[in-house]
Design a protein around this motif. Structure first.
Motif: not given
Lengths: 313, 313
Positions: B79-81, B84-85, B87
């Motif tokens: 995950a990475t802020p 966001p796509e 995951e």
């Protein structure tokens, strides 16, 4: 044949044992009180080692598990709350001078971590986080099969991380450390303060108020005693979540008397840990275990250390 | 001749470069925006790599510095802020499939730490603590000349340690992390909240309120702006004191835009660090430095990684 002597220096007892290389069953084992009239702690260590020194064997090296902080490179104890007369005390050099054998000194919690990894609950793991919870809180970390010691040999002081910046005073003089919030001393102090503030409880304030007595009261249904363990477990979970984010271990091992309180501490601990971990991946295949070596963790950790160091030398 | 390609994936830019083994000067170097209409971030990475792929050389391996958390063993971004796509996005496997070369993916802050250690401010040190302070806070640790990666490859998330259990919400969704108290975002949010509460200042609330703008106001004498940096520096000192107790490094290196604010951050940081360290021995011969590699830290860290991993393979 050659042998190793290891010593575990505690606040109330000093233990010593003699081992043959590659064997974790001691050929001699002895335990004395740390304090006695008319002799210093150092004199008692000398007498204990002499009393178990085998007659017909060579001692290849001596390993000592000591409370810290200490410098494992020089063998100097910087300071230690239970033996306040030892400020910058050159324990390693003095033992080497007296016995004429190589002496390796390390932090007791660090060695307990090493012992649990080599011979106890952490066997087979490459990333081990060890915490001992008793009067204080100590720690040790193995990462990629390497004991973390740090630049000055002062790594792994996991009881002295700040969990609550304005929190209670720690034994070290700083505020809000994990040790000041989740150790046996912290649990007893919290109950004492709540009693002084008028909270109802079956417990009585005073010197007899220990983490063990409080655990008994909690099991008997005392609400204050239960809340004292819940509070300690919650802070422990906050700290261990941070340790997971920092080290990402495959096992967390708990040693020390307070860790034997079972669900009282571990139910709130686990709830807090789950709440605080920022990605569930840290918990995948993570083992949470209690220490396997009991009172011998320090002696066996020192044995692992001397065997490791003696091979290098 | 064979060469390496490394990629640094940031929130606003993607950088890529081509290196010959043993040489940190790139033979090609290119930077594009991370986002553009009508193409995905992954498509932009592919196009960027293709555009610098050398015609007459073999690519031995590709190294990617990516925001995390991610699994360096599998190459999957958890995950990475900023993206966001993505995951559970298998970035490593997808790049390997497309280019037919071995691909190594690691956390960008971890690789910046590795880069600074091998080629930058940390050269010659065996125990390095690296912190990057910008929008968020990332970290990386080298202990005994070994990059700490952990069991799932998730170690070193130093921005996500709890410093204030009931503190502000972090980008990760948890409370009171270092990142929520001392990052650029945290500094701006604090000023915004103080302005909303009526504190006097030359600053105006809103989207233009950045750590840089606040630093300028602080230098111009704005008391609120100064107090925002003082607060961040104080919390940073609390966290770094804990990191010293945990890792005992010989150098602490600060990267990222906010670390360029100089005394504004570092005067309160150093005061807080000195106040919080529980034994002065941790500070003996400790170097506090700013990063030396600038925007290339990620690319060079990825280069260090691919050279290390490619030798093993």
């Amino acid at each position: 044949m050659s042998a190793y002597i290891t010593v575990d220096l505690g606040g109330t007892h000093i233990r010593a044992a003699v081992y043959h290389p590659g064997n974790t069953r001691p050929i001699k084992h002895k335990k004395i009180h740390t304090r006695a009239p008319k002799s210093t702690v150092f004199e008692r260590i000398l007498a204990l080692i002499e009393s178990i020194w085998p007659e017909d064997e060579t001692i290849a090296a001596i390993g000592v598990a000591s409370p810290g902080p200490l410098n494992p490179q020089s063998g100097v104890i910087l300071a230690t709350p239970n033996i306040p007369e030892w400020e910058n005390f050159p324990l390693g050099p003095k033992l080497t001078e007296y016995f004429g054998a190589p002496v390796y000194v390390e932090n007791d919690a660090t060695l307990a971590a090493l012992g649990e990894w080599r011979y106890g609950a952490g066997q087979g793991h490459h990333h081990v986080l060890y915490l001992t919870i008793s009067t204080g809180i100590g720690g040790g970390v193995i990462s990629h099969n390497q004991l973390l010691q740090g630049f000055h040999g002062l790594a792994g002081e996991l009881g002295h991380v700040t969990v609550l910046p304005d929190g209670p005073l720690c034994s070290c003089g700083k505020r809000g450390h994990l040790e000041a919030l989740a150790s046996g001393t912290a649990i007893a102090r919290y109950v004492d303060e709540e009693l002084a503030a008028g909270t109802e409880s079956s417990l009585k304030p005073g010197a007899a108020l220990s983490a063990e007595v409080i655990a008994e009261a909690a099991r008997g249904g005392d609400v204050l005693a239960q809340s004292a363990y819940a509070r300690a477990g919650t802070y422990l979970g906050i700290a261990v979540a941070s340790f997971l984010h920092i080290f990402d271990p495959s096992i967390v091992i708990f040693g020390g008397g307070v860790s034997q309180s079972g669900d009282l501490l571990f139910t709130p601990f686990k709830a807090s840990l789950r709440e605080r971990v920022f990605n569930p991946a840290y918990l995948e295949n993570l083992t949470i275990a209690t220490a396997a070596l009991g009172d011998d963790a320090g002696l066996l950790g020192a044995l692992a250390l001397v065997q490791l160091e003696h091979k290098k030398a």
